[in-house]
Motif scaffolding. Structure first.
Motif, PDB file in Angstrom:
ATOM      1  N   ARG A  78       0.818  -1.216   0.000  1.00  0.00           N
ATOM      2  CA  ARG A  78       0.000   0.000   0.000  1.00  0.00           C
ATOM      3  C   ARG A  78       0.854   1.270   0.000  1.00  0.00           C
ATOM      4  O   ARG A  78       0.735   2.122   0.884  1.00  0.00           O
ATOM      5  CB  ARG A  78      -0.958   0.001   1.190  1.00  0.00           C
ATOM      6  CG  ARG A  78      -1.989  -1.115   1.137  1.00  0.00           C
ATOM      7  CD  ARG A  78      -2.933  -1.052   2.317  1.00  0.00           C
ATOM      8  NE  ARG A  78      -3.900  -2.124   2.285  1.00  0.00           N
ATOM      9  CZ  ARG A  78      -5.065  -2.080   1.647  1.00  0.00           C
ATOM     10  NH1 ARG A  78      -5.402  -0.980   0.978  1.00  0.00           N
ATOM     11  NH2 ARG A  78      -5.888  -3.107   1.678  1.00  0.00           N
ATOM     12  N   CYS A  79       1.723   1.382  -0.997  1.00  0.00           N
ATOM     13  CA  CYS A  79       2.546   2.577  -1.164  1.00  0.00           C
ATOM     14  C   CYS A  79       2.246   3.203  -2.523  1.00  0.00           C
ATOM     15  O   CYS A  79       1.853   2.517  -3.465  1.00  0.00           O
ATOM     16  CB  CYS A  79       4.030   2.239  -1.066  1.00  0.00           C
ATOM     17  SG  CYS A  79       4.543   1.651   0.566  1.00  0.00           S
ATOM     18  N   ARG A  80       2.448   4.489  -2.611  1.00  0.00           N
ATOM     19  CA  ARG A  80       2.236   5.168  -3.887  1.00  0.00           C
ATOM     20  C   ARG A  80       3.316   4.784  -4.890  1.00  0.00           C
ATOM     21  O   ARG A  80       3.041   4.536  -6.055  1.00  0.00           O
ATOM     22  CB  ARG A  80       2.220   6.682  -3.675  1.00  0.00           C
ATOM     23  CG  ARG A  80       1.996   7.481  -4.957  1.00  0.00           C
ATOM     24  CD  ARG A  80       2.038   8.967  -4.660  1.00  0.00           C
ATOM     25  NE  ARG A  80       0.964   9.343  -3.757  1.00  0.00           N
ATOM     26  CZ  ARG A  80      -0.262   9.688  -4.162  1.00  0.00           C
ATOM     27  NH1 ARG A  80      -0.544   9.693  -5.448  1.00  0.00           N
ATOM     28  NH2 ARG A  80      -1.175  10.032  -3.288  1.00  0.00           N
ATOM     29  N   GLU A  81       4.563   4.740  -4.441  1.00  0.00           N
ATOM     30  CA  GLU A  81       5.680   4.441  -5.333  1.00  0.00           C
ATOM     31  C   GLU A  81       6.720   3.633  -4.573  1.00  0.00           C
ATOM     32  O   GLU A  81       7.064   3.962  -3.436  1.00  0.00           O
ATOM     33  CB  GLU A  81       6.296   5.735  -5.861  1.00  0.00           C
ATOM     34  CG  GLU A  81       7.463   5.544  -6.800  1.00  0.00           C
ATOM     35  CD  GLU A  81       8.052   6.860  -7.257  1.00  0.00           C
ATOM     36  OE1 GLU A  81       9.143   6.855  -7.847  1.00  0.00           O
ATOM     37  OE2 GLU A  81       7.407   7.906  -7.010  1.00  0.00           O
ATOM     38  N   ALA A  82       7.227   2.579  -5.187  1.00  0.00           N
ATOM     39  CA  ALA A  82       8.239   1.721  -4.574  1.00  0.00           C
ATOM     40  C   ALA A  82       9.455   1.641  -5.486  1.00  0.00           C
ATOM     41  O   ALA A  82       9.325   1.350  -6.679  1.00  0.00           O
ATOM     42  CB  ALA A  82       7.682   0.327  -4.314  1.00  0.00           C
ATOM     43  N   ASP A  83      10.631   1.897  -4.916  1.00  0.00           N
ATOM     44  CA  ASP A  83      11.903   1.819  -5.638  1.00  0.00           C
ATOM     45  C   ASP A  83      12.801   0.862  -4.863  1.00  0.00           C
ATOM     46  O   ASP A  83      13.247   1.182  -3.754  1.00  0.00           O
ATOM     47  CB  ASP A  83      12.533   3.209  -5.746  1.00  0.00           C
ATOM     48  CG  ASP A  83      13.800   3.202  -6.585  1.00  0.00           C
ATOM     49  OD1 ASP A  83      14.191   2.130  -7.075  1.00  0.00           O
ATOM     50  OD2 ASP A  83      14.408   4.277  -6.745  1.00  0.00           O
ATOM     51  N   VAL A  84      13.071  -0.310  -5.435  1.00  0.00           N
ATOM     52  CA  VAL A  84      13.743  -1.382  -4.708  1.00  0.00           C
ATOM     53  C   VAL A  84      14.951  -1.848  -5.504  1.00  0.00           C
ATOM     54  O   VAL A  84      14.895  -1.957  -6.737  1.00  0.00           O
ATOM     55  CB  VAL A  84      12.782  -2.568  -4.460  1.00  0.00           C
ATOM     56  CG1 VAL A  84      13.491  -3.687  -3.715  1.00  0.00           C
ATOM     57  CG2 VAL A  84      11.558  -2.099  -3.683  1.00  0.00           C
ATOM     58  N   GLY A  85      16.038  -2.160  -4.790  1.00  0.00           N
ATOM     59  CA  GLY A  85      17.224  -2.684  -5.445  1.00  0.00           C
ATOM     60  C   GLY A  85      18.118  -3.427  -4.472  1.00  0.00           C
ATOM     61  O   GLY A  85      18.227  -3.055  -3.302  1.00  0.00           O
ATOM     62  N   GLY A  86      18.746  -4.493  -4.932  1.00  0.00           N
ATOM     63  CA  GLY A  86      19.721  -5.217  -4.133  1.00  0.00           C
ATOM     64  C   GLY A  86      19.146  -5.945  -2.940  1.00  0.00           C
ATOM     65  O   GLY A  86      19.763  -5.944  -1.871  1.00  0.00           O
ATOM     66  N   CYS A  87      17.991  -6.598  -3.101  1.00  0.00           N
ATOM     67  CA  CYS A  87      17.358  -7.337  -2.004  1.00  0.00           C
ATOM     68  C   CYS A  87      17.179  -8.802  -2.412  1.00  0.00           C
ATOM     69  O   CYS A  87      16.823  -9.082  -3.559  1.00  0.00           O
ATOM     70  CB  CYS A  87      16.006  -6.728  -1.649  1.00  0.00           C
ATOM     71  SG  CYS A  87      16.091  -4.986  -1.153  1.00  0.00           S
ATOM     72  N   PRO A  88      17.387  -9.750  -1.494  1.00  0.00           N
ATOM     73  CA  PRO A  88      17.303 -11.163  -1.876  1.00  0.00           C
ATOM     74  C   PRO A  88      15.883 -11.655  -2.122  1.00  0.00           C
ATOM     75  O   PRO A  88      15.658 -12.513  -2.969  1.00  0.00           O
ATOM     76  CB  PRO A  88      17.938 -11.885  -0.685  1.00  0.00           C
ATOM     77  CG  PRO A  88      17.726 -10.966   0.471  1.00  0.00           C
ATOM     78  CD  PRO A  88      17.809  -9.583  -0.095  1.00  0.00           C
ATOM     79  N   GLU A  89      14.915 -11.138  -1.382  1.00  0.00           N
ATOM     80  CA  GLU A  89      13.529 -11.587  -1.516  1.00  0.00           C
ATOM     81  C   GLU A  89      12.605 -10.392  -1.327  1.00  0.00           C
ATOM     82  O   GLU A  89      12.669  -9.702  -0.309  1.00  0.00           O
ATOM     83  CB  GLU A  89      13.211 -12.667  -0.486  1.00  0.00           C
ATOM     84  CG  GLU A  89      11.835 -13.284  -0.636  1.00  0.00           C
ATOM     85  CD  GLU A  89      11.607 -14.421   0.338  1.00  0.00           C
ATOM     86  OE1 GLU A  89      10.478 -14.946   0.379  1.00  0.00           O
ATOM     87  OE2 GLU A  89      12.560 -14.773   1.064  1.00  0.00           O
ATOM     88  N   VAL A  90      11.737 -10.150  -2.311  1.00  0.00           N
ATOM     89  CA  VAL A  90      10.910  -8.945  -2.317  1.00  0.00           C
ATOM     90  C   VAL A  90       9.458  -9.329  -2.563  1.00  0.00           C
ATOM     91  O   VAL A  90       9.162 -10.167  -3.420  1.00  0.00           O
ATOM     92  CB  VAL A  90      11.372  -7.948  -3.406  1.00  0.00           C
ATOM     93  CG1 VAL A  90      10.519  -6.687  -3.380  1.00  0.00           C
ATOM     94  CG2 VAL A  90      12.842  -7.609  -3.218  1.00  0.00           C
ATOM     95  N   SER A  91       8.567  -8.680  -1.815  1.00  0.00           N
ATOM     96  CA  SER A  91       7.132  -8.845  -2.010  1.00  0.00           C
ATOM     97  C   SER A  91       6.495  -7.463  -2.051  1.00  0.00           C
ATOM     98  O   SER A  91       6.571  -6.707  -1.082  1.00  0.00           O
ATOM     99  CB  SER A  91       6.525  -9.678  -0.874  1.00  0.00           C
ATOM    100  OG  SER A  91       5.117  -9.751  -1.006  1.00  0.00           O
ATOM    101  N   LEU A  92       5.874  -7.123  -3.184  1.00  0.00           N
ATOM    102  CA  LEU A  92       5.230  -5.828  -3.366  1.00  0.00           C
ATOM    103  C   LEU A  92       3.735  -6.044  -3.555  1.00  0.00           C
ATOM    104  O   LEU A  92       3.327  -6.904  -4.335  1.00  0.00           O
ATOM    105  CB  LEU A  92       5.801  -5.094  -4.585  1.00  0.00           C
ATOM    106  CG  LEU A  92       7.313  -4.838  -4.609  1.00  0.00           C
ATOM    107  CD1 LEU A  92       7.703  -4.148  -5.905  1.00  0.00           C
ATOM    108  CD2 LEU A  92       7.745  -4.011  -3.416  1.00  0.00           C
ATOM    109  N   GLY A  93       2.936  -5.245  -2.852  1.00  0.00           N
ATOM    110  CA  GLY A  93       1.494  -5.390  -2.971  1.00  0.00           C
ATOM    111  C   GLY A  93       0.779  -4.056  -2.926  1.00  0.00           C
ATOM    112  O   GLY A  93       1.083  -3.199  -2.093  1.00  0.00           O
ATOM    113  N   ARG A  94      -0.144  -3.867  -3.868  1.00  0.00           N
ATOM    114  CA  ARG A  94      -1.005  -2.684  -3.905  1.00  0.00           C
ATOM    115  C   ARG A  94      -0.218  -1.375  -3.962  1.00  0.00           C
ATOM    116  O   ARG A  94      -0.462  -0.441  -3.194  1.00  0.00           O
ATOM    117  CB  ARG A  94      -1.946  -2.680  -2.698  1.00  0.00           C
ATOM    118  CG  ARG A  94      -2.922  -3.850  -2.683  1.00  0.00           C
ATOM    119  CD  ARG A  94      -3.849  -3.784  -1.491  1.00  0.00           C
ATOM    120  NE  ARG A  94      -4.750  -4.914  -1.447  1.00  0.00           N
ATOM    121  CZ  ARG A  94      -5.933  -4.959  -2.050  1.00  0.00           C
ATOM    122  NH1 ARG A  94      -6.347  -3.913  -2.742  1.00  0.00           N
ATOM    123  NH2 ARG A  94      -6.702  -6.026  -1.950  1.00  0.00           N
ATOM    124  N   CYS A  95       0.752  -1.307  -4.859  1.00  0.00           N
ATOM    125  CA  CYS A  95       1.505  -0.074  -5.099  1.00  0.00           C
ATOM    126  C   CYS A  95       1.115   0.485  -6.470  1.00  0.00           C
ATOM    127  O   CYS A  95       0.879  -0.272  -7.407  1.00  0.00           O
ATOM    128  CB  CYS A  95       3.012  -0.333  -5.053  1.00  0.00           C
ATOM    129  SG  CYS A  95       3.621  -0.921  -3.448  1.00  0.00           S
TER     130      CYS A  95
END
Length: 256
Positions: A140-157
């Protein structure tokens, strides 16, 4: 600022936090309570645990591996701490945190080099995370900027950009840009572009996939198979359709 109520402990001296409030001089605290003008407080709840509340601008460093908890602050920053949590703050920042980072109901979040898991929920603005050692969950974020992570889960962005990560799950996002990741799973997204990733699993979404070894589209010949060009994957109902963008080609497979 007034310091009151010291807490005596044999191990308190090992957890010394350096605090900068409203850009003033640095203050060290390892026990007791510091009350600031405007109702803000800094209190050592237990040895190695610092609680900060209702300050407009505060930055905390060190602490000998101690934890910092922020609540209802304006700008809050934690650097070189054991773990950090933020609740109902405006702009928050965590850098070189040895443990995990938790952000809930804040306006924006910036996390860089966290050793543990990172959780960001209900961020009204942008959430930026680069270098999380554990699992990253952003919801539940407006904008997500992700890098260099082993495991990522994004929802409702609304918008998501992911680069150089391991396993990635994207669910119910309006748009996503994914590059150089491992296994990618897309579920119910409006549109996603995926470059140079491993396995891509799509469930009810529109995804444009480009492999790393593929040449540019204008170098392709029309007689070549459609799978050698960027592919648009669409799922609807119980059918999965692969549609090549520069040529009219459909291949529908029943998923039942």
């Amino acid at each position: 600022m007034v310091a009151v109520g010291p807490i005596t402990s044999a191990t308190a001296a090992h957890h010394v936090f350096t605090v900068v409030i409203d850009g003033a001089e640095e203050t060290s605290i390892h026990e007791g309570v510091i009350r600031c003008s405007g109702g803000g407080t800094l209190s050592v709840a237990s040895p190695g645990v610092l609680e900060v509340s209702r300050l407009k601008h505060v930055a905390v460093r060190g602490g000998g591996g101690g934890d910092v908890r922020f609540a209802r602050c304006g700008f809050a920053s934690a650097e070189a701490c054991g773990a950090a949590s933020f609740h109902r703050c405006d702009a928050v920042r965590a850098v070189d945190v040895a443990g995990g980072v938790s952000v809930r109901r804040c306006r924006s979040a910036d996390v860089e080099r966290a050793g543990g898991a990172v959780s960001i929920r209900r961020c009204k603005g942008a959430a930026r995370v680069h270098g999380a050692g554990g699992e990253l969950r952003v919801a539940r974020c407006r904008e997500a900027d992700v890098g260099g992570c082993p495991e990522v889960s994004l929802g409702r962005c609304r918008e998501a950009r992911v680069d150089w990560c391991g396993a990635l799950g994207v669910q119910r996002c309006r748009s996503a840009e994914v590059s150089r990741c491992g296994a990618v799973r897309v579920d119910r997204c409006g549109e996603a572009n995926v470059w140079s990733c491993g396995n891509v699993i799509v469930r009810r979404g529109k995804v444009n996939v480009v492999e790393a070894h593929q040449p540019q589209v204008w170098h392709q010949k029309l007689a070549e198979p459609a799978y050698s060009v960027p592919t648009e994957i669409m799922t609807k109902g119980r059918r999965t359709c692969l549609k090549s963008t520069p040529m009219v080609f459909y291949d529908c497979l029943r998923t039942a």
